[in-house]
Design a protein around this motif. Structure first.
Motif, PDB file in Angstrom:
ATOM      1  N   ALA A   1      38.437  36.117  -8.700  1.00  0.00           N
ATOM      2  CA  ALA A   1      39.684  36.595  -8.084  1.00  0.00           C
ATOM      3  C   ALA A   1      39.832  36.001  -6.692  1.00  0.00           C
ATOM      4  O   ALA A   1      38.858  35.880  -5.949  1.00  0.00           O
ATOM      5  CB  ALA A   1      39.681  38.119  -8.002  1.00  0.00           C
ATOM      6  N   CYS A   2      41.043  35.649  -6.348  1.00  0.00           N
ATOM      7  CA  CYS A   2      41.359  35.156  -5.012  1.00  0.00           C
ATOM      8  C   CYS A   2      42.011  36.285  -4.225  1.00  0.00           C
ATOM      9  O   CYS A   2      42.983  36.886  -4.691  1.00  0.00           O
ATOM     10  CB  CYS A   2      42.279  33.940  -5.086  1.00  0.00           C
ATOM     11  SG  CYS A   2      42.655  33.209  -3.475  1.00  0.00           S
ATOM     12  N   VAL A   3      41.485  36.563  -3.049  1.00  0.00           N
ATOM     13  CA  VAL A   3      41.968  37.674  -2.227  1.00  0.00           C
ATOM     14  C   VAL A   3      42.071  37.218  -0.772  1.00  0.00           C
ATOM     15  O   VAL A   3      41.147  36.596  -0.246  1.00  0.00           O
ATOM     16  CB  VAL A   3      41.026  38.897  -2.317  1.00  0.00           C
ATOM     17  CG1 VAL A   3      41.550  40.042  -1.448  1.00  0.00           C
ATOM     18  CG2 VAL A   3      40.863  39.350  -3.759  1.00  0.00           C
ATOM     19  N   LEU A   4      43.186  37.532  -0.138  1.00  0.00           N
ATOM     20  CA  LEU A   4      43.352  37.269   1.283  1.00  0.00           C
ATOM     21  C   LEU A   4      42.465  38.241   2.062  1.00  0.00           C
ATOM     22  O   LEU A   4      42.501  39.445   1.837  1.00  0.00           O
ATOM     23  CB  LEU A   4      44.817  37.472   1.673  1.00  0.00           C
ATOM     24  CG  LEU A   4      45.256  37.096   3.083  1.00  0.00           C
ATOM     25  CD1 LEU A   4      45.101  35.603   3.327  1.00  0.00           C
ATOM     26  CD2 LEU A   4      46.717  37.509   3.288  1.00  0.00           C
ATOM     27  N   LYS A   5      41.650  37.689   2.966  1.00  0.00           N
ATOM     28  CA  LYS A   5      40.671  38.511   3.677  1.00  0.00           C
ATOM     29  C   LYS A   5      41.352  39.300   4.781  1.00  0.00           C
ATOM     30  O   LYS A   5      41.579  38.802   5.884  1.00  0.00           O
ATOM     31  CB  LYS A   5      39.569  37.620   4.251  1.00  0.00           C
ATOM     32  CG  LYS A   5      38.312  38.373   4.637  1.00  0.00           C
ATOM     33  CD  LYS A   5      37.172  37.418   4.956  1.00  0.00           C
ATOM     34  CE  LYS A   5      35.866  38.167   5.164  1.00  0.00           C
ATOM     35  NZ  LYS A   5      34.755  37.223   5.445  1.00  0.00           N
ATOM     36  N   ARG A   6      41.693  40.551   4.444  1.00  0.00           N
ATOM     37  CA  ARG A   6      42.346  41.448   5.379  1.00  0.00           C
ATOM     38  C   ARG A   6      41.797  42.868   5.188  1.00  0.00           C
ATOM     39  O   ARG A   6      41.463  43.258   4.059  1.00  0.00           O
ATOM     40  CB  ARG A   6      43.864  41.465   5.161  1.00  0.00           C
ATOM     41  CG  ARG A   6      44.559  40.148   5.426  1.00  0.00           C
ATOM     42  CD  ARG A   6      44.590  39.807   6.913  1.00  0.00           C
ATOM     43  NE  ARG A   6      45.393  38.629   7.181  1.00  0.00           N
ATOM     44  CZ  ARG A   6      44.939  37.375   7.148  1.00  0.00           C
ATOM     45  NH1 ARG A   6      43.672  37.138   6.851  1.00  0.00           N
ATOM     46  NH2 ARG A   6      45.749  36.360   7.425  1.00  0.00           N
TER      47      ARG A   6
ATOM     48  N   GLU B   1      53.284  26.520   6.170  1.00  0.00           N
ATOM     49  CA  GLU B   1      52.464  27.608   5.645  1.00  0.00           C
ATOM     50  C   GLU B   1      51.013  27.278   5.996  1.00  0.00           C
ATOM     51  O   GLU B   1      50.457  26.286   5.553  1.00  0.00           O
ATOM     52  CB  GLU B   1      52.656  27.715   4.127  1.00  0.00           C
ATOM     53  CG  GLU B   1      51.528  28.359   3.342  1.00  0.00           C
ATOM     54  CD  GLU B   1      51.407  29.855   3.539  1.00  0.00           C
ATOM     55  OE1 GLU B   1      52.111  30.410   4.395  1.00  0.00           O
ATOM     56  OE2 GLU B   1      50.587  30.461   2.836  1.00  0.00           O
ATOM     57  N   GLY B   2      50.422  28.117   6.837  1.00  0.00           N
ATOM     58  CA  GLY B   2      49.068  27.835   7.300  1.00  0.00           C
ATOM     59  C   GLY B   2      49.072  27.264   8.708  1.00  0.00           C
ATOM     60  O   GLY B   2      48.457  26.228   8.972  1.00  0.00           O
ATOM     61  N   THR B   3      49.770  27.937   9.612  1.00  0.00           N
ATOM     62  CA  THR B   3      49.859  27.429  10.987  1.00  0.00           C
ATOM     63  C   THR B   3      48.490  27.364  11.663  1.00  0.00           C
ATOM     64  O   THR B   3      48.210  26.429  12.418  1.00  0.00           O
ATOM     65  CB  THR B   3      50.800  28.318  11.827  1.00  0.00           C
ATOM     66  OG1 THR B   3      50.372  29.680  11.746  1.00  0.00           O
ATOM     67  CG2 THR B   3      52.236  28.199  11.326  1.00  0.00           C
TER      68      THR B   3
ATOM     69  N   ASP C   1      41.235  32.962   4.287  1.00  0.00           N
ATOM     70  CA  ASP C   1      41.552  33.510   5.599  1.00  0.00           C
ATOM     71  C   ASP C   1      43.054  33.500   5.873  1.00  0.00           C
ATOM     72  O   ASP C   1      43.585  34.348   6.578  1.00  0.00           O
ATOM     73  CB  ASP C   1      40.830  32.724   6.694  1.00  0.00           C
ATOM     74  CG  ASP C   1      39.328  32.890   6.627  1.00  0.00           C
ATOM     75  OD1 ASP C   1      38.876  34.020   6.382  1.00  0.00           O
ATOM     76  OD2 ASP C   1      38.596  31.895   6.807  1.00  0.00           O
ATOM     77  N   ASP C   2      43.734  32.500   5.350  1.00  0.00           N
ATOM     78  CA  ASP C   2      45.180  32.329   5.479  1.00  0.00           C
ATOM     79  C   ASP C   2      45.635  31.576   4.238  1.00  0.00           C
ATOM     80  O   ASP C   2      44.852  31.335   3.326  1.00  0.00           O
ATOM     81  CB  ASP C   2      45.543  31.538   6.751  1.00  0.00           C
ATOM     82  CG  ASP C   2      45.429  32.373   8.006  1.00  0.00           C
ATOM     83  OD1 ASP C   2      46.173  33.367   8.127  1.00  0.00           O
ATOM     84  OD2 ASP C   2      44.610  32.023   8.868  1.00  0.00           O
ATOM     85  N   GLY C   3      46.900  31.182   4.211  1.00  0.00           N
ATOM     86  CA  GLY C   3      47.360  30.340   3.110  1.00  0.00           C
ATOM     87  C   GLY C   3      47.660  31.093   1.842  1.00  0.00           C
ATOM     88  O   GLY C   3      47.135  30.796   0.767  1.00  0.00           O
TER      89      GLY C   3
END
Length: 260
Positions: free
Chosen positions: A162-167, A90-92, A188-190
């Motif tokens: 808050a934690c948010v995936l940057k998309r 997870e997190g390539t 950014d990932d993870g």
């Protein structure tokens, strides 16, 4: 019924092997090779365990091998039956670029106790421990969820993080969080580590929310359950083909929410 501790040790070793495989490609700018190496090492270790294991959440389906695919049988085919959710790396991108926060992860249960679903998107919301059971709900508007969480914590929305995936798909979420002056910690990932942050006092976030991969959602839900946190998810279907695939996994209620 609890799982014998010896199996926990065996599965922990499998993640160690996966991490080792990935480590051979740290900083080499080749995320595919890193992922494949982690898969190969983890698969080899899992196949030494006396069990009848089956991947119910994986990186793909049969035609996407050599990944650990949904439906793949693992172990010596002798002993207890287990369902497995797995992500050898997870997190390539983190690994390929010599950055922190990549993980080798799996979750196990007795047969029939993990969500069996195709590798599609999943809507997710998670909060930490010691909170009322009905604080958050995917059917609530985001603003309502934030206000209810703030009330439950006896604080204000502007004091929450808050934690948010940057998309790009999360623009509406970000706009509403900004309107409430909630602090946003982007990743950014993870996806797994991001959601785990609601239960990690060292990298703490009050809430995790957004849309990410279903495999990562099942994996982190298992971990958060062990930490007495809360999470609610719902599969996201982008087309009819994904709905038809889900039916093959026994999923007919496409609006169903899964909670821990």
């Amino acid at each position: 019924m609890d799982i014998n501790k010896k199996f926990i040790d065996y599965f922990a070793k499998a993640t160690e092997k996966g991490a080792y495989g990935a480590s051979l490609f740290v900083g080499k700018k080749d995320k595919i090779a890193a992922d494949k190496s982690a898969v190969d090492q983890m698969r080899r270790e899992l196949n030494t365990i006396d069990m009848k294991g089956k991947v119910v959440i994986g990186e793909g389906e049969l035609d996407e091998a050599p990944m650990l695919y949904i439906g793949e049988e693992l172990g010596t085919k002798k002993g207890e039956e287990f369902d497995i959710a797995v992500d050898p790396l997870e997190g390539t991108n983190f690994t390929a670029n010599n950055l922190p926060n990549s993980l080798s992860v799996l979750a196990i249960s007795r047969k029939g106790n993990l969500l069996n679903a195709p590798d599609i998107y999943m809507e997710k919301i998670a909060i930490g421990e010691n909170l009322p059971d009905d604080v958050i709900d995917l059917d609530f508007d985001l603003i309502k969820n934030i206000e209810r969480l703030a009330d439950a914590k006896n604080t204000t929305p502007s004091s929450l993080s808050a934690c948010v995936l940057k998309r790009p798909r999360h623009k509406k979420i970000v706009d509403k969080l900004n309107a409430l002056s909630v602090k946003i910690n982007f990743i950014d990932d993870g996806d797994v580590l991001g959601a785990l942050s609601v239960g990690n006092k060292k990298i703490y976030n009050d809430i995790y929310l957004g849309i990410g991969g279903a495999p990562e959602g099942v994996l982190v839900a298992a971990a958060l359950k062990c930490l007495n946190c809360q999470m609610q998810t719902r599969l996201v279907y982008q087309d009819q083909e994904q709905r038809e695939r889900s039916k093959k996994f026994g999923i007919n209620d496409f609006e169903k929410k899964y909670s821990i």
